[in-house]
Design an enzyme around this catalytic site. Structure first.
Site, short mmCIF file in Angstrom:
data_model
loop_
_atom_site.label_atom_id
_atom_site.label_comp_id
_atom_site.label_asym_id
_atom_site.label_seq_id
_atom_site.Cartn_x
_atom_site.Cartn_y
_atom_site.Cartn_z
N HIS A 178 -14.97 1.36 -1.33
CA HIS A 178 -13.86 0.48 -0.93
C HIS A 178 -12.83 1.23 -0.11
CE1 HIS A 178 -14.86 -2.53 -4.38
NE2 HIS A 178 -15.67 -2.64 -3.35
N TYR A 231 0.82 -1.22 0.00
CA TYR A 231 0.00 0.00 0.00
C TYR A 231 0.85 1.27 0.00
CZ TYR A 231 -4.26 -2.59 0.04
OH TYR A 231 -5.27 -3.42 -0.36
N ALA A 287 -12.95 6.31 -20.63
CA ALA A 287 -13.70 7.27 -19.80
C ALA A 287 -13.21 8.70 -20.00
CB ALA A 287 -13.55 6.86 -18.33
N GLN A 315 -15.29 2.54 -6.64
CA GLN A 315 -14.56 1.43 -6.03
C GLN A 315 -13.10 1.83 -5.82
OE1 GLN A 315 -15.65 -2.59 -7.98
NE2 GLN A 315 -16.18 -1.07 -9.49
N GLY A 329 -15.65 2.17 -16.30
CA GLY A 329 -14.30 1.62 -16.07
C GLY A 329 -14.24 0.56 -15.01
N THR A 330 -15.22 -0.34 -15.02
CA THR A 330 -15.15 -1.44 -14.05
C THR A 330 -15.41 -2.76 -14.76
OG1 THR A 330 -16.01 -2.34 -11.97
CG2 THR A 330 -17.57 -1.09 -13.33
N SER A 331 -14.66 -3.76 -14.32
CA SER A 331 -14.76 -5.08 -14.97
C SER A 331 -15.96 -5.85 -14.46
CB SER A 331 -13.49 -5.89 -14.67
OG SER A 331 -13.38 -6.06 -13.25
N ASP A 342 -8.15 5.94 -4.74
CA ASP A 342 -7.10 6.93 -5.03
C ASP A 342 -7.50 8.38 -4.72
OD1 ASP A 342 -7.84 6.24 -8.51
OD2 ASP A 342 -8.79 7.71 -7.20
C1 BV8 Z 1 -17.60 -8.92 0.64
C2 BV8 Z 1 -9.83 -2.00 -2.06
C3 BV8 Z 1 -19.01 -9.85 2.30
C4 BV8 Z 1 -8.52 -2.66 -1.83
C5 BV8 Z 1 -11.07 -3.68 -3.34
C6 BV8 Z 1 -14.31 -15.68 -1.62
C7 BV8 Z 1 -13.88 -15.25 -0.37
C8 BV8 Z 1 -14.20 -13.98 0.12
C9 BV8 Z 1 -14.96 -13.12 -0.66
C10 BV8 Z 1 -15.35 -13.56 -1.90
C11 BV8 Z 1 -15.06 -14.82 -2.39
N1 BV8 Z 1 -15.60 -14.91 -3.63
C12 BV8 Z 1 -16.22 -13.77 -3.94
C13 BV8 Z 1 -16.09 -12.96 -2.90
C14 BV8 Z 1 -16.60 -11.63 -2.79
C15 BV8 Z 1 -15.43 -10.68 -3.11
C16 BV8 Z 1 -15.25 -10.65 -4.60
O1 BV8 Z 1 -16.07 -10.10 -5.28
N2 BV8 Z 1 -14.15 -11.26 -5.08
C17 BV8 Z 1 -13.92 -11.28 -6.51
C18 BV8 Z 1 -12.41 -11.16 -6.79
C19 BV8 Z 1 -14.49 -12.59 -7.04
N3 BV8 Z 1 -15.84 -9.41 -2.59
C20 BV8 Z 1 -15.47 -9.05 -1.36
O2 BV8 Z 1 -14.73 -9.67 -0.63
C21 BV8 Z 1 -16.12 -7.78 -0.87
N4 BV8 Z 1 -16.67 -7.99 0.42
O3 BV8 Z 1 -18.04 -9.65 -0.21
O4 BV8 Z 1 -17.96 -8.93 1.97
C22 BV8 Z 1 -20.26 -9.08 2.46
C23 BV8 Z 1 -20.73 -8.30 1.42
C24 BV8 Z 1 -21.92 -7.63 1.58
C25 BV8 Z 1 -22.63 -7.72 2.77
C26 BV8 Z 1 -22.14 -8.49 3.81
C27 BV8 Z 1 -20.94 -9.19 3.66
C28 BV8 Z 1 -15.08 -6.68 -0.75
C29 BV8 Z 1 -14.53 -6.35 -2.12
C30 BV8 Z 1 -13.64 -5.12 -2.00
C31 BV8 Z 1 -12.21 -5.52 -2.24
N5 BV8 Z 1 -11.39 -4.31 -2.27
N6 BV8 Z 1 -10.39 -2.52 -3.30
C32 BV8 Z 1 -7.50 -2.16 -2.79
O5 BV8 Z 1 -7.84 -1.41 -3.73
O6 BV8 Z 1 -6.34 -2.53 -2.60
S1 BV8 Z 1 -11.60 -4.27 -4.82
C33 BV8 Z 1 -10.48 -3.77 -6.01
O7 BV8 Z 1 -10.89 -4.43 -7.16
C34 BV8 Z 1 -10.49 -2.29 -6.33
O8 BV8 Z 1 -11.58 -1.63 -5.70
C35 BV8 Z 1 -10.69 -2.22 -7.80
O9 BV8 Z 1 -11.45 -1.15 -8.18
C36 BV8 Z 1 -11.39 -3.49 -7.99
C37 BV8 Z 1 -11.12 -4.10 -9.34
O10 BV8 Z 1 -12.24 -3.90 -9.98
P1 BV8 Z 1 -12.33 -2.73 -11.06
O11 BV8 Z 1 -12.36 -1.41 -10.37
O12 BV8 Z 1 -13.46 -3.08 -11.90
O13 BV8 Z 1 -10.96 -2.77 -11.82
P2 BV8 Z 1 -10.49 -3.83 -12.91
O14 BV8 Z 1 -9.03 -3.64 -13.08
O15 BV8 Z 1 -11.03 -5.18 -12.55
O16 BV8 Z 1 -11.24 -3.38 -14.25
C38 BV8 Z 1 -10.86 -2.19 -14.86
C39 BV8 Z 1 -11.81 -1.99 -16.02
O17 BV8 Z 1 -11.51 -0.73 -16.59
C40 BV8 Z 1 -11.66 -3.02 -17.12
O18 BV8 Z 1 -12.93 -3.51 -17.47
C41 BV8 Z 1 -11.04 -2.24 -18.27
O19 BV8 Z 1 -11.52 -2.69 -19.53
C42 BV8 Z 1 -11.53 -0.86 -17.99
N7 BV8 Z 1 -10.70 0.22 -18.50
C43 BV8 Z 1 -9.37 0.24 -18.74
N8 BV8 Z 1 -9.00 1.47 -19.20
C44 BV8 Z 1 -10.12 2.23 -19.22
C45 BV8 Z 1 -11.21 1.45 -18.78
N9 BV8 Z 1 -12.46 1.93 -18.69
C46 BV8 Z 1 -12.66 3.21 -19.06
N10 BV8 Z 1 -11.68 4.03 -19.48
C47 BV8 Z 1 -10.41 3.57 -19.58
N11 BV8 Z 1 -9.43 4.41 -20.02
#
Ligand code: BV8
Length: 236
Positions: free
Chosen positions: A115, A61, A224, A97, A182-184, A100
């Site tokens: 987040h 971090y 975006a 999400q 911009g979210t996957s 930053d």
């Molecule tokens: C929860 C902070 C319970 C930290 C983040 C097994 C065990 C435990 C949990 C789980 C499990 N299986 C599933 C889960 C749930 C889990 C989850 O979803 N896991 C995923 C991986 C399967 N979720 C959790 O654990 C959440 N908590 O479930 O608690 C609960 C819930 C509700 C009620 C009661 C109990 C907590 C999730 C939060 C995790 N923390 N961030 C840190 O940042 O270090 S998440 C992290 O991932 C960031 O926030 C980041 O934003 C995110 C990634 O997602 P995106 O933002 O979408 O980014 P990504 O890179 O994936 O995509 C980028 C996109 O941008 C792409 O599509 C690309 O095409 C596009 N792009 C690129 N360039 C551009 C663009 N778009 C526009 N313009 C451009 N120029």
């Protein structure tokens, strides 16, 4: 080409992810091949990883604080801030999400950082020992001033509950237009809000150069930083 603007008495909800900050030089989770600073987020952004090796998590971090310190808001952030300034935070609702802080830096007056944030740190034991703000370019604290335990960023890790979920859920079910920027759509519960909005009757839009194929009424395959300024210009 552009989604309809919300009527004056309705809202538009923008839910943003790492892609909104890509043009600011902050690597997204996916585009970096699933690695952030050389680690897999699911392996580092968890309470278990912190308990096992707090120094590794601190380094992960501290590096992201350093990267984000060099990042400036891009035209996408500025466009959202401009729209919210013009129509007000009730009509233009910003949920991100991202951790930053760039939407706030761009001048957005009200942003829900579901987040958490890189810019606030606390004792690993819990919030009781006080919070420490970390400024741009600063090194985050390593140990709690009160008890010496390792400090952690106030971000929501995998397995932890995101912030203000009820409030976001209410906003999603009431909005006229829902725009996923911009979210996957990989991370839940954030990824579930677009379907919630759609079920409640919202017009849903995905803004992403690579469509995720999710259930949206309109897909704008564009970056975006180009599409948001054009959308805001068209709406205003
Ligand atoms: C929860 C902070 C319970 C930290 C983040 C097994 C065990 C435990 C949990 C789980 C499990 N299986 C599933 C889960 C749930 C889990 C989850 O979803 N896991 C995923 C991986 C399967 N979720 C959790 O654990 C959440 N908590 O479930 O608690 C609960 C819930 C509700 C009620 C009661 C109990 C907590 C999730 C939060 C995790 N923390 N961030 C840190 O940042 O270090 S998440 C992290 O991932 C960031 O926030 C980041 O934003 C995110 C990634 O997602 P995106 O933002 O979408 O980014 P990504 O890179 O994936 O995509 C980028 C996109 O941008 C792409 O599509 C690309 O095409 C596009 N792009 C690129 N360039 C551009 C663009 N778009 C526009 N313009 C451009 N120029």
């Amino acid at each position: 080409m552009w989604p309809p603007p919300p009527p004056p008495d309705r809202s538009v909800l923008f839910l943003s992810g790492a892609g909104l900050s890509a043009a600011s030089g902050i690597a997204t989770f996916r585009d970096a091949g699933g690695l952030w600073e050389g680690s897999r987020p699911e392996e580092v952004a968890t309470p278990e990883a912190f308990a096992e090796d707090p120094l590794r998590v601190w380094r992960f971090y501290a590096q992201r604080v350093e990267d984000a310190s060099r990042a400036e808001p891009n035209a996408g952030h500025l466009a959202l801030a401009r729209l919210q300034a013009a129509w007000g935070p009730r009509r233009v609702q910003l949920v991100t999400q991202n951790v930053d802080g760039l939407l706030g830096l761009a001048g957005a007056v009200e942003v829900i950082e579901m987040h958490g944030s890189l810019w606030s740190w606390r004792c690993g034991r819990g919030p009781g020992h006080g919070r420490v703000g970390v400024g741009r370019g600063e090194i985050p604290p390593r140990a709690c001033a009160r008890c010496g335990d390792p400090m952690r960023p106030e971000v929501v890790w995998f397995g932890e509950v995101p912030l203000q979920l009820d409030r976001i859920g209410a906003m999603a079910t009431r909005c006229h237009t829902f725009v996923a920027v911009g979210t996957s759509g990989l991370v839940y519960p954030a990824a579930g809000f677009s379907a919630l909005a759609r079920r409640a009757g919202a017009f849903t839009v995905e803004l992403n150069p690579r469509s995720t194929g999710g259930p949206f009424d309109l897909v704008l395959e564009a970056p975006a930083e180009e599409a948001l300024p054009a959308l805001v210009e068209a709406w205003l």
